[in-house]
Design a protein around this motif. Structure first.
Motif, PDB file in Angstrom:
ATOM      1  N   UNK A  44       0.864  -1.173   0.000  1.00  0.00           N
ATOM      2  CA  UNK A  44       0.000   0.000   0.000  1.00  0.00           C
ATOM      3  C   UNK A  44       0.907   1.231   0.000  1.00  0.00           C
ATOM      4  N   UNK A  45       0.714   2.095  -0.988  1.00  0.00           N
ATOM      5  CA  UNK A  45       1.478   3.335  -1.043  1.00  0.00           C
ATOM      6  C   UNK A  45       0.677   4.402  -0.335  1.00  0.00           C
ATOM      7  N   UNK A  46       1.287   5.021   0.651  1.00  0.00           N
ATOM      8  CA  UNK A  46       0.627   6.043   1.443  1.00  0.00           C
ATOM      9  C   UNK A  46       1.332   7.373   1.216  1.00  0.00           C
ATOM     10  N   UNK A  47       0.558   8.393   0.860  1.00  0.00           N
ATOM     11  CA  UNK A  47       1.100   9.742   0.632  1.00  0.00           C
ATOM     12  C   UNK A  47       2.225   9.709  -0.398  1.00  0.00           C
ATOM     13  N   UNK A  48       2.979  10.757  -0.475  1.00  0.00           N
ATOM     14  CA  UNK A  48       4.172  10.809  -1.313  1.00  0.00           C
ATOM     15  C   UNK A  48       3.929  10.499  -2.774  1.00  0.00           C
ATOM     16  N   UNK A  50       3.302   8.259  -6.073  1.00  0.00           N
ATOM     17  CA  UNK A  50       2.505   7.080  -6.419  1.00  0.00           C
ATOM     18  C   UNK A  50       3.338   6.109  -7.246  1.00  0.00           C
ATOM     19  N   UNK A  51       2.912   4.846  -7.313  1.00  0.00           N
ATOM     20  CA  UNK A  51       3.632   3.886  -8.161  1.00  0.00           C
ATOM     21  C   UNK A  51       3.624   4.289  -9.636  1.00  0.00           C
ATOM     22  N   UNK A  52       2.557   4.963 -10.070  1.00  0.00           N
ATOM     23  CA  UNK A  52       2.498   5.398 -11.471  1.00  0.00           C
ATOM     24  C   UNK A  52       3.581   6.431 -11.759  1.00  0.00           C
TER      25      UNK A  52
END
Length: 160
Positions: A44-48, A50-52
């Motif tokens: 899960x990516x939180x803040x900051x 993004x994977x994209x």
């Protein structure tokens, strides 16, 4: 025999062309064989960033998924926060030399969490570092989970 030979040659050329066109049609229907690998839902990516925006390649996504899969008996979820070294939005251009920092929180199936300090690295080494810390964190969580004094308790392990 000359006309019979010509007919056989034209028949073979026609069959080859038909087979080639059929193969091309099937290949184009399936999307050209360029399948995009999907990052595991356990990350899960939180803040900051993004994977994209990180523009993870298929190989990098596979490496992240494999690092979690290898430790699936211990890990429940990994929460990542990736940011630029200067700002939370990250660098303007995502080059392999771009400076990033990330924080990682690993949640174990035993209820324990492991959080190393912020890690600074270049974009080109980001996935290797995340995979390394996932592996190390899983080992640490497994060693603490086997301690009878800590079982059935919520413990947060902070690496300093």
């Amino acid at each position: 025999m000359n006309s019979k030979f010509k007919k056989i040659v034209f028949l073979l050329i026609g069959l080859t062309a038909f087979a080639s066109l059929g193969t091309y049609a099937i290949y184009s229907i399936r999307g050209g064989g360029k399948h995009r690998v999907v990052l595991s839902s356990k990350y899960k990516f939180s803040k900051g960033i993004s994977p994209a925006k990180l523009e993870l390649s298929n190989g990098e996504i596979i490496k992240l998924n494999r690092s979690f899969w290898e430790n699936r008996e211990v890990l429940k979820k990994a929460v990542l926060t990736v940011a630029g070294q200067e700002s939370d939005r990250g660098p303007k251009e995502m080059t392999p030399k771009a400076g990033l920092k990330f924080s990682l929180e690993l949640k174990g199936k035993s209820g324990m969490t492991y959080s190393p300090e912020n890690i600074f690295c270049q974009r080109g080494k980001l996935v290797d570092e995340i995979a390394r810390y996932v592996g190390e964190g899983a080992k640490i969580l497994a060693s603490y989970a086997s301690d009878p004094a800590l079982q059935n308790r919520e413990v947060e392990i902070v690496d300093m």
